[in-house]
Design an enzyme around this catalytic site. Structure first.
Site, PDB file in Angstrom:
ATOM      1  N   CYS A   2     102.750   3.702   0.138  1.00 35.25           N
ATOM      2  CA  CYS A   2     102.991   4.678  -0.913  1.00 35.25           C
ATOM      3  C   CYS A   2     104.453   4.635  -1.325  1.00 35.25           C
ATOM      4  O   CYS A   2     105.282   4.055  -0.661  1.00 35.25           O
ATOM      5  CB  CYS A   2     102.683   6.084  -0.396  1.00 35.25           C
ATOM      6  SG  CYS A   2     101.057   6.224   0.333  1.00 35.25           S
ATOM      7  N   ARG A  27     104.040   0.351  -5.453  1.00 32.79           N
ATOM      8  CA  ARG A  27     103.748   0.527  -4.017  1.00 32.79           C
ATOM      9  C   ARG A  27     102.416   1.233  -3.780  1.00 32.79           C
ATOM     10  O   ARG A  27     101.920   1.294  -2.660  1.00 32.79           O
ATOM     11  CB  ARG A  27     104.868   1.324  -3.346  1.00 32.79           C
ATOM     12  CG  ARG A  27     106.239   0.684  -3.407  1.00 32.79           C
ATOM     13  CD  ARG A  27     107.301   1.606  -2.845  1.00 32.79           C
ATOM     14  NE  ARG A  27     107.054   1.870  -1.440  1.00 32.79           N
ATOM     15  CZ  ARG A  27     107.545   1.111  -0.456  1.00 32.79           C
ATOM     16  NH1 ARG A  27     108.291   0.059  -0.748  1.00 32.79           N
ATOM     17  NH2 ARG A  27     107.284   1.394   0.793  1.00 32.79           N
ATOM     18  N   TRP A  75      98.815   5.218  -2.102  1.00 39.46           N
ATOM     19  CA  TRP A  75      97.805   4.203  -1.822  1.00 39.46           C
ATOM     20  C   TRP A  75      96.948   4.811  -0.737  1.00 39.46           C
ATOM     21  O   TRP A  75      97.381   4.993   0.393  1.00 39.46           O
ATOM     22  CB  TRP A  75      98.445   2.900  -1.352  1.00 39.46           C
ATOM     23  CG  TRP A  75      97.452   1.786  -1.132  1.00 39.46           C
ATOM     24  CD1 TRP A  75      96.680   1.160  -2.070  1.00 39.46           C
ATOM     25  CD2 TRP A  75      97.095   1.180   0.117  1.00 39.46           C
ATOM     26  NE1 TRP A  75      95.902   0.197  -1.497  1.00 39.46           N
ATOM     27  CE2 TRP A  75      96.125   0.191  -0.148  1.00 39.46           C
ATOM     28  CE3 TRP A  75      97.510   1.367   1.426  1.00 39.46           C
ATOM     29  CZ2 TRP A  75      95.562  -0.613   0.845  1.00 39.46           C
ATOM     30  CZ3 TRP A  75      96.965   0.565   2.426  1.00 39.46           C
ATOM     31  CH2 TRP A  75      95.993  -0.400   2.131  1.00 39.46           C
ATOM     32  N   ASN A 101     104.179   8.630   3.816  1.00 42.46           N
ATOM     33  CA  ASN A 101     103.739   7.238   3.737  1.00 42.46           C
ATOM     34  C   ASN A 101     103.438   6.818   5.166  1.00 42.46           C
ATOM     35  O   ASN A 101     104.249   7.015   6.054  1.00 42.46           O
ATOM     36  CB  ASN A 101     104.848   6.365   3.141  1.00 42.46           C
ATOM     37  CG  ASN A 101     104.447   4.896   3.085  1.00 42.46           C
ATOM     38  OD1 ASN A 101     103.264   4.585   3.150  1.00 42.46           O
ATOM     39  ND2 ASN A 101     105.428   4.020   2.995  1.00 42.46           N
ATOM     40  N   GLY A 102     102.238   6.289   5.409  1.00 40.36           N
ATOM     41  CA  GLY A 102     101.883   5.834   6.762  1.00 40.36           C
ATOM     42  C   GLY A 102     100.599   6.498   7.207  1.00 40.36           C
ATOM     43  O   GLY A 102      99.807   6.984   6.411  1.00 40.36           O
ATOM     44  N   GLU A 484      97.202 -20.675  -1.297  1.00 40.76           N
ATOM     45  CA  GLU A 484      98.010 -19.725  -2.071  1.00 40.76           C
ATOM     46  C   GLU A 484      97.468 -19.598  -3.490  1.00 40.76           C
ATOM     47  O   GLU A 484      97.387 -18.497  -4.039  1.00 40.76           O
ATOM     48  CB  GLU A 484      99.471 -20.158  -2.065  1.00 40.76           C
ATOM     49  CG  GLU A 484     100.389 -19.343  -2.940  1.00 40.76           C
ATOM     50  CD  GLU A 484     100.457 -17.863  -2.558  1.00 40.76           C
ATOM     51  OE1 GLU A 484      99.968 -17.493  -1.470  1.00 40.76           O
ATOM     52  OE2 GLU A 484     100.965 -17.078  -3.378  1.00 40.76           O
ATOM     53  N   LYS A 488      96.167 -16.037  -5.136  1.00 40.58           N
ATOM     54  CA  LYS A 488      96.650 -15.512  -6.427  1.00 40.58           C
ATOM     55  C   LYS A 488      95.487 -15.183  -7.348  1.00 40.58           C
ATOM     56  O   LYS A 488      95.463 -14.141  -8.007  1.00 40.58           O
ATOM     57  CB  LYS A 488      97.577 -16.546  -7.062  1.00 40.58           C
ATOM     58  CG  LYS A 488      98.936 -16.628  -6.395  1.00 40.58           C
ATOM     59  CD  LYS A 488      99.777 -15.463  -6.820  1.00 40.58           C
ATOM     60  CE  LYS A 488     100.712 -14.855  -5.831  1.00 40.58           C
ATOM     61  NZ  LYS A 488     100.350 -14.673  -4.459  1.00 40.58           N
ATOM     62  N   GLU A 491      93.523 -12.040  -6.015  1.00 36.39           N
ATOM     63  CA  GLU A 491      94.177 -10.725  -6.117  1.00 36.39           C
ATOM     64  C   GLU A 491      94.489 -10.347  -7.563  1.00 36.39           C
ATOM     65  O   GLU A 491      94.712  -9.180  -7.860  1.00 36.39           O
ATOM     66  CB  GLU A 491      95.427 -10.663  -5.264  1.00 36.39           C
ATOM     67  CG  GLU A 491      96.532 -11.616  -5.612  1.00 36.39           C
ATOM     68  CD  GLU A 491      97.741 -11.441  -4.671  1.00 36.39           C
ATOM     69  OE1 GLU A 491      97.932 -10.355  -4.101  1.00 36.39           O
ATOM     70  OE2 GLU A 491      98.500 -12.411  -4.519  1.00 36.39           O
ATOM     71  N   HIS A 507      82.475 -31.536   5.119  1.00 34.29           N
ATOM     72  CA  HIS A 507      81.869 -30.876   6.286  1.00 34.29           C
ATOM     73  C   HIS A 507      81.212 -29.558   5.911  1.00 34.29           C
ATOM     74  O   HIS A 507      81.129 -28.638   6.717  1.00 34.29           O
ATOM     75  CB  HIS A 507      82.939 -30.665   7.364  1.00 34.29           C
ATOM     76  CG  HIS A 507      83.555 -31.949   7.830  1.00 34.29           C
ATOM     77  ND1 HIS A 507      82.883 -32.884   8.583  1.00 34.29           N
ATOM     78  CD2 HIS A 507      84.768 -32.486   7.576  1.00 34.29           C
ATOM     79  CE1 HIS A 507      83.660 -33.924   8.812  1.00 34.29           C
ATOM     80  NE2 HIS A 507      84.826 -33.708   8.213  1.00 34.29           N
ATOM     81  N   LYS A 610     102.079  -3.298  -2.830  1.00 34.31           N
ATOM     82  CA  LYS A 610     103.095  -4.347  -2.690  1.00 34.31           C
ATOM     83  C   LYS A 610     103.419  -4.635  -1.239  1.00 34.31           C
ATOM     84  O   LYS A 610     103.661  -5.767  -0.861  1.00 34.31           O
ATOM     85  CB  LYS A 610     104.374  -3.948  -3.425  1.00 34.31           C
ATOM     86  CG  LYS A 610     105.462  -5.007  -3.367  1.00 34.31           C
ATOM     87  CD  LYS A 610     105.005  -6.344  -3.943  1.00 34.31           C
ATOM     88  CE  LYS A 610     106.050  -7.406  -3.855  1.00 34.31           C
ATOM     89  NZ  LYS A 610     105.524  -8.744  -4.257  1.00 34.31           N
TER      90      LYS A 610
END
Ligand code: AGP
Length: 615
Positions: A2, A27, A75, A101-102, A484, A488, A491, A507, A610
């Site tokens: 947050c 955030r 968040w 936050n947490g 990567e 991208k 997300e 395989h 983030k």
């Protein structure tokens, strides 16, 4: 995680807090709220959804003006993104407001105790218990900072708390354990925030807080103590970037700006680390050379994009130092009972420096006696503070949730660490190191050239906007690049995307290949280990024979791929180990453009934040 902002001073607290929340919205953006002290009372507003919803609510019902206030962008962890679960949370009398936050891990028993004492809790959050506990302690001691110290000693888990009380109109109190909180010090005013971006427009004088600290802000100064009331653990520093760096600078999205900043970010990360003779001077790596010479194993711990940087670092570390290197997902690391000792060097890679999984992994490593080197982009953050040494990436603030310039600078930093280990241990001679350093110095220009040729990539991305899946293949250092590129796309475009080691395709995954499925292939240089190049060209033929639409990333001059590439994306020729620095950029642009074509929110993708400061 947050975003949190607190302010005390002569400006309008509401204006300062709302502007700060705007800068922290990356955030977390499930809900937002503010509380302001005015006329002996406490006024507030909070709304589910993005900050714009709160802005509208404040236009409809303005708050009284005051010089003390707090704010929050959420968040969601406990309780859905609703108005009622939005922060700030108040006590029943409406005299205390707190943002958090947490995660407070013992909130359930605290909630039960409060209910037994007659408190009525109205939200589903863990945070609300703090408001009621603060009200109880304040009624006994009439000192918000002392009340905060007493409450914090009862909390378990990770938390940043910022609170105000109507009986102390010129005071904001904060506390932190395992979660970010930084102080801004102005003239006759002070700020609290999760990230300096919230107050950089007002001051670049900051204070980093240690673990288990309580900070009291007044107009005339800042007081820091431990939870036990003992002397504070705090470090003042000057923020080395300005407000323009935290703004979009004319780009539609922060991500576009940050992709464009990569040439400079790469160059800045090299600055000051190479002496005139071309040798490395990594002064901030405060681990003695003798200790580095005794290292018998390197373990990289990281998450997400940073983990992919670690996968690439492994190739360089092992090739240049001959020291075994493991790369671990931080969230898995400490639960597999890893073998660590004083001869293990753990490298913790983190852009934010606050990722809880990575922080907990490095703590575990240090408990086992390992040395920890952080590779981090955020000065004053928790992970470098809790490491034995740090090598900062100088990417500047990265606001977009999808990491781009931080990734490239993490690679540069990891190459420097690998070279430094080689230099210290004598596995790389001076001229060999200087040769690699020269190659690294050329990368900034190479990335610039890639950025100048991205229009076909954007057109290709737009043409694939209706696809449901894209696969990514790579070999050697191209394999983490494929991972990567897939991340991208996941997300940003919210579509299925998967990266594979090209050799693994036969395989099983090759069963996914059908007519016109887009497959991105990152082709290693034919000038390096040509066997790798030849094998991946065969892989391209295998998938093309089964109908795949091949999107090939290959270096300039590589003609062998031309007959098999439905779309060919050229990148400058680079040494094998450095190719990820140029091959990743088209994948960033591709994902960003495809997300835009789908109408997605590029800087703040759904469900993401983030920096994830919860495990
Ligand atoms: C990458 O685009 C994501 N934002 C995410 O995977 C990120 O890299 C990961 O959460 C690690 O964050 P950190 O570098 O701040 O520790």
């Amino acid at each position: 995680m947050c975003g949190i902002v607190g302010y005390v001073g002569s400006q309008s607290a509401l204006d300062v807090v709302m502007a700060g929340l705007k800068r922290l919205e990356y955030r977390g953006y499930d809900s937002a709220g503010v509380a302001v002290l005015a006329d002996g009372g406490l006024a507030g507003a909070k709304k589910a959804g993005k900050l714009v919803n709160l802005e509208k609510a404040l236009v409809e019902r303005p708050l009284l003006a005051g010089g003390t206030g707090i704010g929050h962008t959420r968040w969601a962890t406990h309780g859905g993104p609703t108005d009622g679960n939005a922060h700030p949370h108040l006590d029943n009398a409406g005299r205390v407001a707190v943002v958090h936050n947490g995660i407070i891990e013992n909130f359930a028993c605290l909630r039960a105790e409060l209910a037994e004492r007659g408190h009525e809790l109205v939200s589903e959050t863990d945070t609300e218990v703090v408001a009621h506990l603060l009200a109880e302690e304040f009624s006994a001691c009439a000192d918000l900072a002392e009340a905060m110290r007493l409450v914090c000693r009862r909390l378990e888990g990770a938390f940043t708390l910022v609170a105000v009380h109507a009986d102390e109109p010129d005071v904001v109190v904060g506390a932190r354990r395992n979660s970010p909180l930084v102080v801004g010090v102005g003239e006759g005013e002070a700020f609290l925030a999760s990230d300096v971006a919230a107050f950089i427009a007002h001051t670049r004088s900051a204070i980093e807080l240690g673990q288990d600290q309580v900070v009291e802000l007044r107009r005339d100064g800042v007081t820091v103590t431990g939870f036990d009331g003992g002397p504070g653990d705090a470090r003042s520093y000057h923020v080395d970037w300005d407000v323009s760096a935290a703004e979009k600078g004319g780009y539609d999205y922060f991500m576009l700006k940050e992709i464009a900043e990569q040439p400079k970010a790469v160059a800045d990360t090299l600055l000051g680390r190479i002496d005139p003779a071309g040798s490395l001077t990594l002064d901030e790596v405060r681990i003695p050379a003798a200790a580095l010479r005794e290292v018998e194993k390197v373990v990289v711990v990281a998450c997400g994009t940073a983990f992919h940087a670690g996968l690439i670092a492994k190739y360089a570390i092992e090739h240049w130092t001959r020291v075994p290197c493991e790369v671990e997902l931080a969230s898995e690391f400490r639960y597999r009972d890893p073998i660590l000792d004083a001869r293990t060097l753990v490298i913790a890679i983190s852009q934010s420096g606050e990722t809880m999984d990575t922080l907990m992994a490095l703590r575990h490593a240090r408990e086992q006696g390992a040395k920890v080197l952080a590779v981090c982009n955020t000065n004053g953050s928790t992970i470098p503070r809790e490491s034995d040494a740090v090598l900062y990436t100088h990417a500047g603030p990265e606001v977009a949730v999808a990491s781009t310039k931080a990734f490239l600078t993490q690679l540069v930093a990891c190459y420097l660490v690998a070279l430094y280990l080689g230099q210290v241990r004598g596995t790389k001679w001076g001229d060999e190191i200087r040769a690699v350093v020269r190659d690294l110095a050329d990368i900034s220009g190479a990335v610039e050239r890639v950025l100048e040729t991205m229009e076909p990539v954007r057109e290709l991305a737009r043409s694939l906007a209706d696809k449901n899946t894209v696969l990514f293949l790579g070999r050697h250092v191209g394999y983490p690049v494929a991972l990567e590129g897939a991340l991208k796309l996941k997300e940003l475009a919210y579509m299925h995307a998967e990266g594979f080691a090209a050799g693994e395709l036969k395989h099983g995954p090759i069963a996914l290949i059908e007519q016109d499925v887009p497959v991105v292939v990152v082709v290693p240089s034919p000038r390096g280990r040509s066997v790798l190049h030849d094998k991946i060209v065969s892989n391209i033929q295998e998938i093309r024979a089964r109908g795949a639409r091949t999107i090939v990333i290959a270096e300039e001059g590589d003609e062998a791929v031309v007959p098999y590439a439905d779309h060919l994306i050229r990148v400058p020729a680079t040494p094998t180990l450095l190719q990820p620095l140029v091959a990743t950029v088209p994948l960033q642009v591709f994902a960003c453009e495809l997300a835009t074509a789908r109408g997605n929110e590029v800087d703040q993708p759904r469900n993401l934040a983030k920096s994830v400061t919860v495990e």
